[in-house]
Every structure is written in C-alpha cells, then in structure tokens.
Motif scaffolding. Sequence first.
Motif, PDB file in Angstrom:
ATOM      1  N   VAL A 373       1.007  -1.275   0.073  1.00  0.00           N
ATOM      2  CA  VAL A 373      -0.125   0.125   0.106  1.00  0.00           C
ATOM      3  C   VAL A 373       0.992   1.224  -0.028  1.00  0.00           C
ATOM      4  O   VAL A 373       0.615   2.345  -0.895  1.00  0.00           O
ATOM      5  CB  VAL A 373      -0.776   0.015   1.296  1.00  0.00           C
ATOM      6  CG1 VAL A 373      -1.721   1.521   1.273  1.00  0.00           C
ATOM      7  CG2 VAL A 373      -1.975  -1.147   1.242  1.00  0.00           C
ATOM      8  N   ILE A 374       1.886   1.367   0.879  1.00  0.00           N
ATOM      9  CA  ILE A 374       3.016   2.323   0.956  1.00  0.00           C
ATOM     10  C   ILE A 374       3.383   2.660  -0.346  1.00  0.00           C
ATOM     11  O   ILE A 374       3.612   3.704  -0.786  1.00  0.00           O
ATOM     12  CB  ILE A 374       3.902   2.148   1.914  1.00  0.00           C
ATOM     13  CG1 ILE A 374       2.909   2.092   3.550  1.00  0.00           C
ATOM     14  CG2 ILE A 374       4.861   3.246   2.074  1.00  0.00           C
ATOM     15  CD1 ILE A 374       3.740   1.805   4.525  1.00  0.00           C
ATOM     16  N   ALA A 375       4.206   1.537  -0.836  1.00  0.00           N
ATOM     17  CA  ALA A 375       4.794   1.707  -2.404  1.00  0.00           C
ATOM     18  C   ALA A 375       3.938   2.162  -3.405  1.00  0.00           C
ATOM     19  O   ALA A 375       4.289   3.203  -4.130  1.00  0.00           O
ATOM     20  CB  ALA A 375       5.339   0.335  -2.587  1.00  0.00           C
ATOM     21  N   THR A 376       2.492   1.750  -3.276  1.00  0.00           N
ATOM     22  CA  THR A 376       1.781   2.268  -4.422  1.00  0.00           C
ATOM     23  C   THR A 376       1.584   3.814  -4.330  1.00  0.00           C
ATOM     24  O   THR A 376       1.419   4.371  -5.248  1.00  0.00           O
ATOM     25  CB  THR A 376       0.516   1.465  -4.471  1.00  0.00           C
ATOM     26  OG1 THR A 376       0.922   0.097  -4.660  1.00  0.00           O
ATOM     27  CG2 THR A 376      -0.391   1.836  -5.528  1.00  0.00           C
ATOM     28  N   ALA A 377       0.970   4.091  -2.908  1.00  0.00           N
ATOM     29  CA  ALA A 377       0.817   5.300  -2.935  1.00  0.00           C
ATOM     30  C   ALA A 377       2.227   6.383  -3.010  1.00  0.00           C
ATOM     31  O   ALA A 377       1.999   7.637  -3.458  1.00  0.00           O
ATOM     32  CB  ALA A 377       0.489   5.663  -1.268  1.00  0.00           C
TER      33      ALA A 377
END
Length: 578
Positions: A373-377
């Motif tokens: 989730v963090i990497a995508t954001a």
Amino acid sequence: MLSEIRITGLGVIEDATLDLDPGFTAVTGETGAGKTMVVTGVSMLLGGRADSGLVRHGVRRARVEGRATSVPKSLAQQTEDRGGELEDGELLIARELSSEGRSRAFLGGASVPVSVLADVSGDLVAIHGQADQWRLLQPIRQRETLDTFAGKPVLEPLAEYTAAYRRHREVESELTELTTRQRDRLAEADLLRFGLEEIAKAEPLPGEDLELAAEEERLAYADGLRTAATTAAGALAAEDLDATRPNDVLGLLSLAKQALDGEREHDPTLAGLADRVAELSYLAADLSGELSSYASDIDTDPARLSVVSERRALLTSLARKYGDADGTIDEVLEWSKRSAARLAELDGSDERVELLMAEQADLQTRLTELGHVIATARRDAAERLGKSVTGELAGLAMPHAQLTVDVHDSTPGPFGADEVEFCFAANPGSPARPLQKAASGGELSRVMLALEVILSDTHPVPTLVFDEIDAGIGGRAAVEVGKRLAKLAEKTQVIVVTHLPQVAAFADRHAVVLKSDDGSVTTSGLVALDDDARLKELSRMMAGLENSDAAQAHAEELLALAAERHGKGGKKRTKKNL
C-alpha cells in the motif's frame, strides 16, 4: 505568525528588534554585520543548540525573544498546561544563554525545559538554510519529503507499518533468544527441578530448624537440666520437714511468718511486712512445684536425640545449598517458591515459541500488505511531485530542468520496503542522475525553493525562515527566486536573509543589519528601511556603493518590476509597507 523578534547580546548584535508583518521580509547587510545572528536567534527560539561562544563579549547573557500572534488553540493549551499564558492574544517565547553555557527557556512567561520550545515552536516556524539543502541530498530526507507531499495515503499506513515493524523485531528477538538458548534453558530447568524435588522430599516446615535446635540442646543436656531443677526445687521445699530446724526456703518463711503473725495486731507496719512474707511463701511454693514438674518432664532419650540431630543436619544442608551461608529453612522455602515459578516459565517456553511464531507470521503478512500500500501511494505521489517541481523549476529560470522521483524495491525496513531517490537532469537529452551528483549549488537552491512552494499548499507552516537559500544564484535566476519567494509569502510569512538585491527587491519589507565600529568594539543593529533607504541599500548590494548612478538605476528597475508583479497580484506596494 511572528510579530516581533528581539535579540540582545548575541554575537555582534548588542540590541536589535525586528518588527514583522505578514508577507515577505528581507534581511540584508554587509558581510560580518550579523545577518546570520538573526537566523541563529530564531533557531534558539526553536530549541536549537546554542554555544556560549555566541554570547557577546563583555555581557553576562544573550537573550532572544519572539512574539507570535494568531496562536492556534492547541498551542495556547500547551502553553497553559506548562504554566504559561498568552498576553492580549500574543505568545511570548524567550531563550537566554549565559556566558558560562547555561541555557534557560520561557514559554508564555513560564520557565520550561529547552526541549519544550522544540516541541511547540516547530508548528510556528521552520528554518531552511544551506545545511538543509545538503540534507536534501540524503535518502532519508528525500523519503521524508515525498511522504510529506503524499500526505495521508502514505503517512497513515506508514504509522501502522512502523508499529508493526517494531513489534516484528521484538518478536524476532525473543524467538532468537528462546531458540538459541534452548540448551541453557534445559540445563537450568534440570537444576531447578532437582532442587525442588530435594526440598519437597525433605518436607521442611517454616521455623522447623530453630525448633529442632532448641530441642537438641535440651536432649543433649537432659541430665544436667534435671539435676539443676530437682536441686532448686528441694532448696525451696524439702520433703522431710523439720519445723524446729528447717533448711529449706518454705520452712524458713513459715518460721518468719509465725513470728510476725504473733505480734502483727500491735503495729500496722509489722502486719504489712507479715503479709509480704506470706506472699513470698506462696510464690516459693508455686516455683518449687513448677521446678519439680519441669524435672519430671525432662526426657533422656538417646534415640530421639539421634533423630533430631539427623533432621537438623538435613535442614542445614538444604539451607547451605539454597539459602545464604548462614541461611535458615525459611530462605529455602522462599527459594523453592521462586524456583517453581521460574520452572513453570521454562517449561512453558515451547508454548511461548509456538505463540511467537504464529504472531511473527501474522506480522509478516501485515507488513507485506502495508508495504505494498505504501509503495503504491509513494509511486503515485512521486510522479506528481516530480511534475510539480519540474514546473516550478521552469519558473525559476530552469526551463529545461527536470526532477524525477524514483521509488524502487529495497530490503524492508522501519519505513517500508522501498527506497526513494531524487534524480535531476539540467538539460534536455541529459540522463537523469541522483540529485547529489547532478545538481550544482545554485540548482540545488532552486530545487529546495521549488519544494517549499509546493509543500506550502499541503503542509503550510505559519512562518518560513530562509538563510541564504539563494546561494550560487545570480542574474535572471535570482529575479525568479525573488518572485517565487514573493509567491510563497502570499500564503505564509516569509523571512529571508539574502545577499542578492534581485531577491530583496521583491520583499514587502526590507530590514538591514547595520554595522558600527568605535575602534574597539563592533556592534550591529536592525533598521527598517523606507523607500529612499531601501534604494540605497539595493544599490550598495549591486555595486558596493550607495551613490552609484548605474546601480541606483538598476535598483529602481528591480523595484518597479517587483511593484508591477505585486500590482498584478492585487497587492500594491507603498512606502508604508516597504
């Protein structure tokens, strides 16, 4: 925002006050005049480190005061919680530094630890200098900048990820401890189990060792004790009484009582003495009876003595093993209680390992999900940040420069499973390279300013202080930097220490640090400039001379350009706001 900064006894500044309004304030002055002391003073208000060498020679202490208006309710509450208060809606923040190195801080009139200033003032003021530019080259700072720009889509899952990562490390550490020390734990458990079994077999009772010691003493000296009691009882009351010539205490007391009773009615005093003799007779009789009973109870039993001695030897051995050198059986029982609890803990280690392994697996799954989730954001925010900075750089006389933000997979750490890297290309066709390798000092200054302009939209700070962020810039680029700072000042209060006239010309207010020298001591003061004085200062900054016609003409052009820009923005420059 800050409404006033007052500095006394700091460096070359003896006593100077800078009045501030919303918008853009430029601070200029000759080299060595003390411009940097303004930024140093603000840094002290933010709880920054302060060296006693900053205290002006000849004075006992330096003091910096800052007044803030439009104070947020949260900050006002923090001030009240620490014993301070606002005065007419203004918050006074102060910092003192003695020549001996002692530092004191004040918030709303209350004395507070210096660390408190860092906690509360950071929401009011942010300082950016050349050191911040170089910190921007660090991967950690680049990641923090991207995360700040991304906002909640990154910061919220990142907070959860960081907590899960910390717990994962704790679980991993405990598992390692349990598995690597398994042999030691087994050995410890065997020793504890042996000791507990040995104590349980003996079945000691609290205080039993002391009771047995007393009993052994009586058994060992039974004959002597019986003889002593019998002899004493006989001395008190003999069995063959001779009333005429008694040789025991009771017989003698009886004679004395008879002699006194015969004459007691003639004298009250003698009667009282006779009663006391009678009382002694009763006591002697009771004591004689108790001694006789004690003597009859004394048991000379070699078998019992042997049993007691053996039991005492066993308890003494236990006390030496599981108590102190001169320990008691009560200490042994206490050791047994502690050891039983520890053994239960060791025996339950296998269950603990299973629980930890299950928790570790759950945490690993959660970290993987959150990391994705963090990497995508971050990748989404990286693309938007790169485009935004590139657009700002075009307005800062770098039309062909491009900033890209790369997010690539990395070893999972406390802030995610990816790394962030700012890459820069100054010209078309040039490959984007890491910012620290591709950007010059002037280019880095403009990248930093572009980031501040962009971040001010999503994460505004009431007051921004820039310390020569325009280093390495000149000409048209300097003009564009001045414009961008003025644009930034439309949303937040901006204070800039600068050596560039192109930047200072776009300020709403202009203050100069003036240096005076009486031949022995150099002092500096802050002076707000009116239109004429400002024109002279800008001329000096251009040519080093206040009366240079060419420099003055150029200064007038700059002021006209700045006024035109302000006019387009609906903000007319007047002598008052200069």
